[in-house]
Scaffold this active site. Sequence first.
Site: not given
Ligand SMILES: Cc1ncc(COP(=O)(O)O)c(C=O)c1O
Lengths: 370, 370
Positions: A109, A180, A204
Amino acid sequence: MTATATNQRAYNFSAGPAVLPVPVLEEVRDELLCLPGARSSLLEMSHRDKQFVDILHDAENSLRSLLGIGDDHAVLFLQGGAALQFSMIPANLLRGTGKSAAYLQTGTWGKKAIAEAKKEGDVSIAYDASGSNFDHTPGSGDYNVPDDAAYLYYCSNETIQGVQFQSEPPCPGSVPLVCDASSDFLCRPLDMEKYGILYACAQKNAGPAGVTVVVIKRDLLGIGSDKLPGYLNYKNHADNDSEWNTPPTFAIYVLGKVAKWLANDVGGLDAMEQANRTKASLLYDVIDGSGRFYTGHARPESRSIMNVTFTLPNDDLQSKFISTAAEHDLVNLKGHRSVGGIRASIYNAMPLDGVKALAGFMSDFASKNA
Amino acid sequence: MTATATNQRAYNFSAGPAVLPVPVLEEVRDELLCLPGARSSLLEMSHRDKQFVDILHDAENSLRSLLGIGDDHAVLFLQGGAALQFSMIPANLLRGTGKSAAYLQTGTWGKKAIAEAKKEGDVSIAYDASGSNFDHTPGSGDYNVPDDAAYLYYCSNETIQGVQFQSEPPCPGSVPLVCDASSDFLCRPLDMEKYGILYACAQKNAGPAGVTVVVIKRDLLGIGSDKLPGYLNYKNHADNDSEWNTPPTFAIYVLGKVAKWLANDVGGLDAMEQANRTKASLLYDVIDGSGRFYTGHARPESRSIMNVTFTLPNDDLQSKFISTAAEHDLVNLKGHRSVGGIRASIYNAMPLDGVKALAGFMSDFASKNA
Ligand SMILES: Cc1ncc(COP(=O)(O)O)c(C=O)c1O
Ligand SMILES: Cc1ncc(COP(=O)(O)O)c(C=O)c1O
Ligand SMILES: [Mg+2]
Ligand SMILES: [Mg+2]
Ligand SMILES: [Mg+2]
Ligand SMILES: [Mg+2]
């Protein structure tokens, strides 16, 4: 779990969207056709309706009191997921500043966030754990951040790798810390004064998909240019109490209920952290005691209490593990397609009984298949 | 409406989020704790779960079959509301092209879209109805669009003014036609071949807040630069079947049920349009027969069948109208704060009985207060 309508439910170890507290789901169900005190479903209610505005403010205040967020931070409820934050952060805090933004790259991520930031300005990867397959977070002497960096960005819990910062990474006082926290939001108390921005998609640990919480220091709100697309400018959302346009009303309503459940049923974030540590230990203890039948992905000092990642001796055993577990009402244990193996996501709402059942299953499976 | 849990429900004339079909709400309620065939609530289900992917594809296919959308258009489910589209459209189709985009300004929402477009490139206002307080749409000879315009943009139904295009505005064949259909999406059949982009936030006529449907010609997908923030690039969403990141799963699920209700219970968009025209006529007939007690805002040939806007002789009577209506279970009739007066939003899901009740109330109120 209660019987009746829940009797087909299994213990759901999905990484997100993920398990929610059953009492929250029951309340949502009971209120679905007509919100108490309203003349309609929440789904049909204008976001300008005083009752909804109160729901939004209640959700905000619950988060403020759980995390001890003071008036120097705004709390925003946005759409677009965490992925839109990958862009909004550099669009607001980096674009046009002539500065460089520092990133700690400790998993998938963070890497994706870096790719988006590079479109907006200069980025330096202050620490890169990709060489060891993203199995750890840096120690305090392992990287440097210049005093004039636009910000220092990190992902507190890498959901795919199961690697978690045990506390905030060191950061010069002059540099805003940006986090994040999508997959460990509300899993433990935080000192919010340390953060310039802390954000999390809800799906989550905090609610359903469709809303992302952004906690942002008010002194960062003025940096973004008026030329940004209106939705991407944090100031628009802060100035309008998250009603610059129609917010995701239902997701905010559910998130508010989850926050109340944390405060009232769980007893706050200290109690939640303790429960989360107990749950995580149950699984890591089985892994460590399995004589290498199970191999944890993260180094012990970087282990996540939210996403427990491990492999088995071979792919066949992994498939068998997943299918046999499902027969025992333990579902969604497959690791992310990018890393394979097993991932047990044990977010706040995963009951201790679910983790006990999984730990028991793991021991049993190891003894039968080792 | 059925009795029991619905007995506090009123006829809800909110402009959005707005009334939804009761059978849809009942299904959502009944499935809330455990989706049939699943082991969890839809709210807890991974967007990669096959069952959810099927729900998303079902929703897409229902829209395709209702509107006759062929393979040359992609159907996307996005976050950020209609307001994010105000920016995404020019960011993808105007920025860096050296072209000019033409806009028809027929109300508040078109005006807001223009403000965002100006940040991205050159904009020409091909028609401007602001001089007559946004009470009409242009006739076919009233404006010109050059053959090399980046696109022609209009809002098919101005929700605040209650002004609706009766059919697509003329547009050169070489110019993509772009339509904000947020408040009249699915109210009538359309010839989708005419559209480069047709988009709608769901929370008026198609579902809850939190999802925006974008129907886009595939040949427009490649125009946006790779340097755009990833979320803002239509191509990312099209290439990943709306799963470039986590989509707003619950809102998509509800929208899919609304689309099925339209197909199966209502009988499709021809039947829906007929019902909508019947409902709208009931109210406009009272307005026109009231001897100027009620004054319609829109010129008769531009009247909306979704949002019926009118004023009463003075503010006191307007307040009395709103409060007395509420006592008769007719709620959320206050006009938008920017224009005042009364607005009755009578979207697809507003039953004929609700409109009859309002028409009856209006006649009665006029005869008592004229
Ligand atoms: C740590 C983290 N950051 C970002 C995301 C991306 O989130 P989204 O799908 O809402 O953009 C996720 C999971 O999907 C994640 O676990
Ligand atoms: C026609 C029209 N366009 C755009 C919008 C803005 O939608 P959102 O609040 O989802 O950005 C609305 C209503 O809110 C609308 O009625
Ligand atoms: Mg503070
Ligand atoms: Mg909603
Ligand atoms: Mg076609
Ligand atoms: Mg959801």
